[in-house]
Design a protein around this motif. Sequence first.
Motif: not given
Length: 456
Positions: A105-113, A115-116, A122-123
């Motif tokens: 889900p989109l809600s998990e994207l901020p945490a994924y980024l 962590r990276a 680099k993003i």
Amino acid sequence: MFSSQTYKQRRDTLRGMLSGGVALFVGAVEAPANALSNTYRFRQNSNFLYYFGLDMPDLIAVVDVDSGEDIIFGNDLTISDLIWTGPQPTIAELAARVGVGITKPLSELPAYLERARACGRKIHATQPYRAETAATLVALNVCDVPSEELVRASVAMRSIKSAEEVAEMEKACDIGYKMHMKAFEMCREGENERRIVGAIEGIAMQEGWGVSFLSIVSQHGETLHNRNCDGVLQNGRLLLVDAGAEALSNYTSDFTRTMPVSGKFTDKQKDVYNIVLAANNHVFDISRPNMPYRDAHLAATRIILDGMKQLGAVRGNVDDALQAGAAYLFMPHGLGHMMGLDDHDMDELGEMYVGYDAEIQRSEHPSCKACRMARRLQPGMVVSVEPGIYFIPALIDKWRAEGTCKEFINFDVLEGYKDFGGIRLEDDMLITPEGNRMLGRRLPITVEEVEAAMRR
Ligand code: GLY
Ligand code: MN
Ligand code: MN
């Protein structure tokens, strides 16, 4: 959409070209025009389409260079969405079509980024034109855009069209052919420019995705991107039609023809027309791999200056006039642009990467400052070939007043062309290992062919 293998291979190739980190692809969202549910027509971002193929809003995807994973972030529709949209595939089902096995889900994207980032990775993202996409990048704290590495890799890959991409562009050309044949058929005294726009854009909608850019249908062809189409056609005038289509896959075509409203060119129109035609044909004669497209721009504009010299509007040595930048008065635009998933392909990624490179850099030299695609041609590139001659009264007056190129331009002769309009002749060219070939069936282009197409 191509097979899932195509998209998977593209992402794997991209992974091999990046030094590490995460490449982020923010898809387009719906944009309300005047009500939340009354949106502008949805058009997916072309880089997203190239790597992830899915033509729907509210998707964000990543290519994780280090782990080898591809992930699509998106939300499944709820029952309150589905009562408006009807049954829709799940994000996981959509992702599978383009070879992606992981969805979140989109809600998990901020945490994924986050962590990276916490691991010092680099993003990578490109700088979008769409304000909504730019705002999403800011909200995700992705501020270091564009990633030059991602831009260079995307441009390198998208510049070279595969056979299946060329086949899609041929479909777009077929639609463009029908659009222009309709314009030839409708062009006659008393007809309205707007009705021709409606008819040809209807064909683009009937046969493909729609137009590849807003159609230019105008007796004021001297205005390069004329958006005004209110004119009523009058005998004696020229009508310039610059229009193209996107196939359902969003690959594009882009053609221009210029025709006499009366169905018959005057001698004066014919003289100028045949110069533009000679320039267009010459570009197909000389274009081949490894030739800088800037050379084609210079060759075409040289033909234009030479032709205008025959008509008395240019004087002196043609090569000197070319070097002085005199051609800009007649053709103040580049010979062509890259084509593909965008009509002006990859424009969003930046002209300095798409049309130029380390060897061939942007130049403000008067002979080629208008050139936007200058670098060396390679097999698989598709470029437009669109020389033109325009008589722009305001530009003629300015040059005359300022004495620009006055040793090469006969301004008195040009006074007699101020009501002429403009002529552009545009075809689409694929570079092949041997040279080049025109995409699609060639529209009528000689004086005789155009007059015959209008008599049909
Ligand atoms: N249709 C705009 C162009 O030819 O570039
Ligand atoms: Mn065009
Ligand atoms: Mn074009």
